[in-house]
Design a protein around this motif. Structure first.
Motif, short mmCIF file in Angstrom:
data_model
loop_
_atom_site.label_atom_id
_atom_site.label_comp_id
_atom_site.label_asym_id
_atom_site.label_seq_id
_atom_site.Cartn_x
_atom_site.Cartn_y
_atom_site.Cartn_z
N TRP A 25 -1.51 -2.87 -9.20
CA TRP A 25 -1.39 -2.99 -7.75
C TRP A 25 -0.45 -4.13 -7.38
O TRP A 25 0.43 -3.99 -6.51
N THR A 42 7.21 5.94 -11.49
CA THR A 42 7.75 6.01 -10.13
C THR A 42 9.17 5.44 -10.02
O THR A 42 9.73 5.38 -8.92
N ARG A 57 -0.82 0.72 -1.61
CA ARG A 57 0.24 0.37 -2.56
C ARG A 57 1.27 -0.52 -1.89
O ARG A 57 1.69 -0.29 -0.75
N LEU A 58 1.71 -1.56 -2.62
CA LEU A 58 2.71 -2.50 -2.11
C LEU A 58 4.11 -1.90 -2.19
O LEU A 58 4.47 -1.26 -3.18
N THR A 59 4.90 -2.11 -1.17
CA THR A 59 6.31 -1.70 -1.19
C THR A 59 7.21 -2.88 -1.55
O THR A 59 8.37 -2.68 -1.92
N GLU A 60 6.70 -4.09 -1.43
CA GLU A 60 7.40 -5.30 -1.86
C GLU A 60 6.39 -6.20 -2.56
O GLU A 60 5.23 -6.28 -2.15
N TRP A 61 6.84 -6.84 -3.61
CA TRP A 61 5.94 -7.73 -4.35
C TRP A 61 6.76 -8.77 -5.10
O TRP A 61 7.96 -8.61 -5.28
N GLY A 111 3.19 -3.24 -7.52
CA GLY A 111 3.64 -2.11 -6.72
C GLY A 111 3.54 -0.76 -7.39
O GLY A 111 4.18 0.20 -6.93
N ARG A 112 2.71 -0.65 -8.41
CA ARG A 112 2.63 0.62 -9.13
C ARG A 112 1.58 1.58 -8.59
O ARG A 112 1.66 2.78 -8.81
N THR A 113 0.57 1.07 -7.92
CA THR A 113 -0.54 1.92 -7.51
C THR A 113 -1.24 1.32 -6.30
O THR A 113 -1.03 0.15 -5.96
#
Length: 212
Positions: free
Chosen positions: A188, A38, A200-204, A191-193
């Motif tokens: 997860w 991604t 799915r996380l957009t920030e981590w 932010g990969r899945t």
């Protein structure tokens, strides 16, 4: 929690880098220009970025007193707009074998530095100063997830050791409740899945251990 549940060291770095090289070797040169999972980077660029992470993590601990509030003053650059800004680049003429050789070398350098650095040493990271064990865990996570990104682009299967995934989750992601497969939880957390019960996380971020 027993400390053995979170212990990470240079041999873990060496082992995961060796496994990554074994999974990624043999792909044709054109395949390395595909997007890495991604990410907006190509597989080649992503592996250069991973090697760069390992090298710059190791370089911090080459100093007797690493900085705790800034990066080392390497000059970084990018081969193209939108590409990763690195210190480390690989000679394109060396092909994929040369690319993987550089990754292995940077992983070996990181493993060697970790073996000789006092455990109380602290150095800067954007997520907070951390000790050698924290940086070992960061190096393992970088290798695990970026190998996942690259393997997607190369159509390779990457299924890393679950016990190692669990240890880095416990070390760097104490805020994550691990349910089920540790590898899927790590994907997860970075932010990969998505997971069935978690979008799915957009920030981590992770939380490195700081020695006092």
């Amino acid at each position: 929690m027993d400390s053995a549940d979170t212990d990470i060291d240079g041999e873990d770095v060496r082992r995961v880098v060796t496994l990554a090289v074994d999974v990624l070797k043999g792909a044709d040169a054109p395949a390395w220009e595909a997007k890495a999972g991604t990410l907006e980077w190509t597989c080649w660029e992503t592996l250069e970025h991973l090697a760069d992470d390992l090298f710059t993590y190791a370089a911090r601990f080459g100093l007797s007193k690493p900085p705790t509030d800034t990066l080392l003053p390497f000059r970084t650059s990018s081969d193209r707009s939108g590409g990763p800004a690195n210190v480390i680049f690989v000679d394109r003429a060396a092909g994929p074998d040369g690319l993987l050789t550089v990754l292995e070398a940077c992983g070996g350098l990181m493993a060697s530095v970790l073996r000789t650095t006092p455990s109380t040493t602290v150095s800067y990271h954007v997520f907070g100063p951390s000790d050698p064990e924290g940086f070992a865990a960061m190096a393992v996570v970088e290798t695990l997830v970026h190998t996942h990104d690259i393997a997607q682009g190369l159509n390779r299967q990457w299924s890393p050791l679950r016990e190692l995934c669990l240890r880095v989750l416990r070390k760097l992601f104490p805020h994550v409740t691990v349910r089920g497969d540790a590898w899927h939880n790590l994907l997860w957390a970075t932010g990969r899945t998505a997971l069935p019960d978690r979008p799915r996380l957009t920030e981590w971020r992770w939380y490195g251990t700081r020695s006092e």
